[in-house]
Design an enzyme around this catalytic site. Sequence first.
Site, PDB file in Angstrom:
ATOM      1  N   PRO A   1     -85.578 -61.157 -72.791  1.00 47.75           N
ATOM      2  CG  PRO A   1     -87.181 -59.852 -73.832  1.00 47.75           C
ATOM      3  CD  PRO A   1     -85.729 -60.189 -73.882  1.00 47.75           C
TER       4      PRO A   1
ATOM      5  N   GLY B   1     -87.347 -49.949 -84.556  1.00 46.32           N
ATOM      6  CA  GLY B   1     -88.355 -51.018 -84.750  1.00 46.32           C
ATOM      7  C   GLY B   1     -89.667 -50.682 -84.088  1.00 46.32           C
TER       8      GLY B   1
ATOM      9  NE  ARG C   1     -88.151 -53.354 -92.264  1.00 45.11           N
ATOM     10  CZ  ARG C   1     -88.121 -54.660 -92.469  1.00 45.11           C
ATOM     11  NH1 ARG C   1     -87.319 -55.154 -93.386  1.00 45.11           N
ATOM     12  NH2 ARG C   1     -88.878 -55.471 -91.767  1.00 45.11           N
TER      13      ARG C   1
ATOM     14  CG  MET D   1     -91.194 -68.184 -76.434  1.00 44.14           C
ATOM     15  SD  MET D   1     -90.998 -67.356 -78.022  1.00 44.14           S
ATOM     16  CE  MET D   1     -92.637 -67.506 -78.711  1.00 44.14           C
TER      17      MET D   1
ATOM     18  CB  SER E   1     -93.801 -51.049 -86.906  1.00 39.35           C
ATOM     19  OG  SER E   1     -92.599 -51.742 -87.218  1.00 39.35           O
ATOM     20  N   GLY E   2     -93.059 -52.638 -83.955  1.00 39.97           N
ATOM     21  CA  GLY E   2     -93.101 -54.006 -83.436  1.00 39.97           C
ATOM     22  C   GLY E   2     -94.017 -54.197 -82.234  1.00 39.97           C
TER      23      GLY E   2
ATOM     24  CE  LYS F   1     -82.677 -60.637 -80.123  1.00 39.36           C
ATOM     25  NZ  LYS F   1     -83.002 -59.264 -80.611  1.00 39.36           N
TER      26      LYS F   1
HETATM   27  P1  NAP Z   1     -91.785 -57.694 -84.168  1.00 38.42           P
HETATM   28  O1  NAP Z   1     -93.152 -57.263 -83.819  1.00 38.42           O
HETATM   29  O2  NAP Z   1     -91.616 -58.512 -85.413  1.00 38.42           O
HETATM   30  O3  NAP Z   1     -90.837 -56.445 -84.198  1.00 38.42           O
HETATM   31  C1  NAP Z   1     -89.579 -56.462 -84.831  1.00 38.42           C
HETATM   32  C2  NAP Z   1     -89.359 -55.140 -85.489  1.00 38.42           C
HETATM   33  O4  NAP Z   1     -88.092 -55.170 -86.150  1.00 38.42           O
HETATM   34  C3  NAP Z   1     -90.425 -54.843 -86.531  1.00 38.42           C
HETATM   35  O5  NAP Z   1     -91.166 -53.739 -86.090  1.00 38.42           O
HETATM   36  C4  NAP Z   1     -89.651 -54.514 -87.789  1.00 38.42           C
HETATM   37  O6  NAP Z   1     -90.032 -53.264 -88.318  1.00 38.42           O
HETATM   38  C5  NAP Z   1     -88.220 -54.370 -87.306  1.00 38.42           C
HETATM   39  N1  NAP Z   1     -87.312 -54.805 -88.355  1.00 38.42           N
HETATM   40  C6  NAP Z   1     -87.142 -56.048 -88.852  1.00 38.42           C
HETATM   41  N2  NAP Z   1     -86.242 -56.002 -89.838  1.00 38.42           N
HETATM   42  C7  NAP Z   1     -85.845 -54.724 -89.966  1.00 38.42           C
HETATM   43  C8  NAP Z   1     -84.943 -54.021 -90.812  1.00 38.42           C
HETATM   44  N3  NAP Z   1     -84.244 -54.643 -91.765  1.00 38.42           N
HETATM   45  N4  NAP Z   1     -84.787 -52.674 -90.633  1.00 38.42           N
HETATM   46  C9  NAP Z   1     -85.492 -52.014 -89.687  1.00 38.42           C
HETATM   47  N5  NAP Z   1     -86.371 -52.614 -88.865  1.00 38.42           N
HETATM   48  C10 NAP Z   1     -86.533 -53.943 -89.016  1.00 38.42           C
HETATM   49  O7  NAP Z   1     -91.159 -58.573 -82.996  1.00 38.42           O
HETATM   50  P2  NAP Z   1     -91.087 -58.366 -81.416  1.00 38.42           P
HETATM   51  O8  NAP Z   1     -91.549 -59.644 -80.848  1.00 38.42           O
HETATM   52  O9  NAP Z   1     -91.684 -57.093 -80.992  1.00 38.42           O
HETATM   53  O10 NAP Z   1     -89.510 -58.301 -81.221  1.00 38.42           O
HETATM   54  C11 NAP Z   1     -88.832 -57.106 -80.897  1.00 38.42           C
HETATM   55  C12 NAP Z   1     -87.468 -57.467 -80.352  1.00 38.42           C
HETATM   56  O11 NAP Z   1     -87.624 -58.306 -79.204  1.00 38.42           O
HETATM   57  C13 NAP Z   1     -86.583 -58.249 -81.315  1.00 38.42           C
HETATM   58  O12 NAP Z   1     -85.263 -57.798 -81.147  1.00 38.42           O
HETATM   59  C14 NAP Z   1     -86.723 -59.686 -80.819  1.00 38.42           C
HETATM   60  O13 NAP Z   1     -85.601 -60.464 -81.153  1.00 38.42           O
HETATM   61  C15 NAP Z   1     -86.821 -59.449 -79.329  1.00 38.42           C
HETATM   62  N6  NAP Z   1     -87.426 -60.541 -78.571  1.00 38.42           N
HETATM   63  C16 NAP Z   1     -88.722 -60.929 -78.837  1.00 38.42           C
HETATM   64  C17 NAP Z   1     -89.287 -61.951 -78.091  1.00 38.42           C
HETATM   65  C18 NAP Z   1     -90.707 -62.408 -78.313  1.00 38.42           C
HETATM   66  O14 NAP Z   1     -91.092 -63.472 -77.801  1.00 38.42           O
HETATM   67  N7  NAP Z   1     -91.522 -61.642 -79.030  1.00 38.42           N
HETATM   68  C19 NAP Z   1     -88.534 -62.603 -77.102  1.00 38.42           C
HETATM   69  C20 NAP Z   1     -87.231 -62.185 -76.850  1.00 38.42           C
HETATM   70  C21 NAP Z   1     -86.698 -61.146 -77.596  1.00 38.42           C
HETATM   71  P3  NAP Z   1     -90.760 -53.045 -89.747  1.00 38.42           P
HETATM   72  O15 NAP Z   1     -92.054 -52.407 -89.465  1.00 38.42           O
HETATM   73  O16 NAP Z   1     -89.877 -52.135 -90.459  1.00 38.42           O
HETATM   74  O17 NAP Z   1     -90.915 -54.392 -90.382  1.00 38.42           O
END
Ligand code: NAP
Length: 358
Positions: free
Chosen positions: A199, A18, A43, A201, A20-21, A175
């Site tokens: 984490p 992931g 992806r 939010m 790009s996230g 999750k």
């Molecule tokens: P994000 O920017 O949306 O990143 C999520 C990543 O998951 C994206 O880069 C996306 O990549 C990838 N993804 C989604 N569906 C996929 C699939 N089918 N196959 C491969 N990759 C896929 O969100 P984030 O906030 O950085 O979150 C990252 C992690 O932290 C997640 O596990 C989330 O649950 C966790 N988290 C986040 C927070 C928060 O507040 N942000 C808090 C607690 C935990 P693509 O480029 O391929 O779409």
Amino acid sequence: MNQATQPGITRPTVLVTGASGYIAGWIIKYLLEEGYTVHATVRDPNKPSSVGHLLKMAEGAPGTLKLFKADLLDKGSFAAAMEGCQIVMHTASPFVLEGFTDANEALVRPALEGTRNVLESVNACASVKRVVLTSSVAAVFGDNDEIGQTPDKVFTEEHWNNTSSVSHNPYQFSKAVAEREAWKMQQMQTRWDLVTINPSMVYGPSLTPGSQSASIDTLVQMGDGRLRTGVPKLTYGVVDVREVARAHLLAAFKPEASGRHILNATELTMLQIANILRRQFGKAYPFPRMEAPTFLVWAFGPLMGPITRSFVSKNVGYKIRFDNSRSRALGVQYRPVEETFIEHFQQVVNDGLLKKKR
Ligand code: NAP
């Protein structure tokens, strides 16, 4: 001098899923700055909005970036990227709270099958010694009212979310089931260990304009007038994205790291977040100024978006608290959250994500 740049020390190669996230961007930045080789999966490696910022940060950095294509739902697709890696950081998972019709397909299946898929590849890849999983406090609790059942009125790593389902808090459910599956698979073998980062939010500047993370959208809502008439009396745990990223590196490279780690700087209501922003940005944006009465949120919330009556009755008005001592023992140092929100909102403005109030 860090471990990766010390002469004579073998540098572990790190897989980040992931890539790009929002959170992964900071993890990869720190890894590259510290000289690690990063195998980064996305992806679509040809999509500039997913990888442009990563390629740029790799230019001139001591570390090396290699991009790979992989999808959570595509069995075996992480195997090539994992080859030769000692550490796997599994961050990929959909983080969306609205805009879908089938919560199982949008959230639960990618989170659960994706974790299984990644860990099956770990089982087949002899070089991997440690997996760091980006879980969430969503795997610790489901609704704020559960705080009442905790012995000291504080959520700790001992707690598990047993209340969410596909129909009630599906993101939280995704999750919780994914982290449970990870621990189950880890306990079936002895070669690799598992450390989870949980984490609350996450806020703070984003290195990528392309992320769909709900973290970014909630801050946009604060400034674009959608919440002008008032916010629900909702308390969140909040943490800076840079602390979350640092925690992944500590979890990966500290040999003694183990178990779950709640990452949380402090707890704030939505109104307290709005007040921090108003103090810095003045009257230029229509930040919410008051809390909406709970009965109104209960009555009208379901008409305005993904907020259900069941969510309102179990969350609005409840104070929550998190014990972050395990993350501090790991080495995480929390910055003041004012800095987090101010820098993040400034970036939202700079990126043109909202218009100034006339
Ligand atoms: P994000 O920017 O949306 O990143 C999520 C990543 O998951 C994206 O880069 C996306 O990549 C990838 N993804 C989604 N569906 C996929 C699939 N089918 N196959 C491969 N990759 C896929 O969100 P984030 O906030 O950085 O979150 C990252 C992690 O932290 C997640 O596990 C989330 O649950 C966790 N988290 C986040 C927070 C928060 O507040 N942000 C808090 C607690 C935990 P693509 O480029 O391929 O779409």
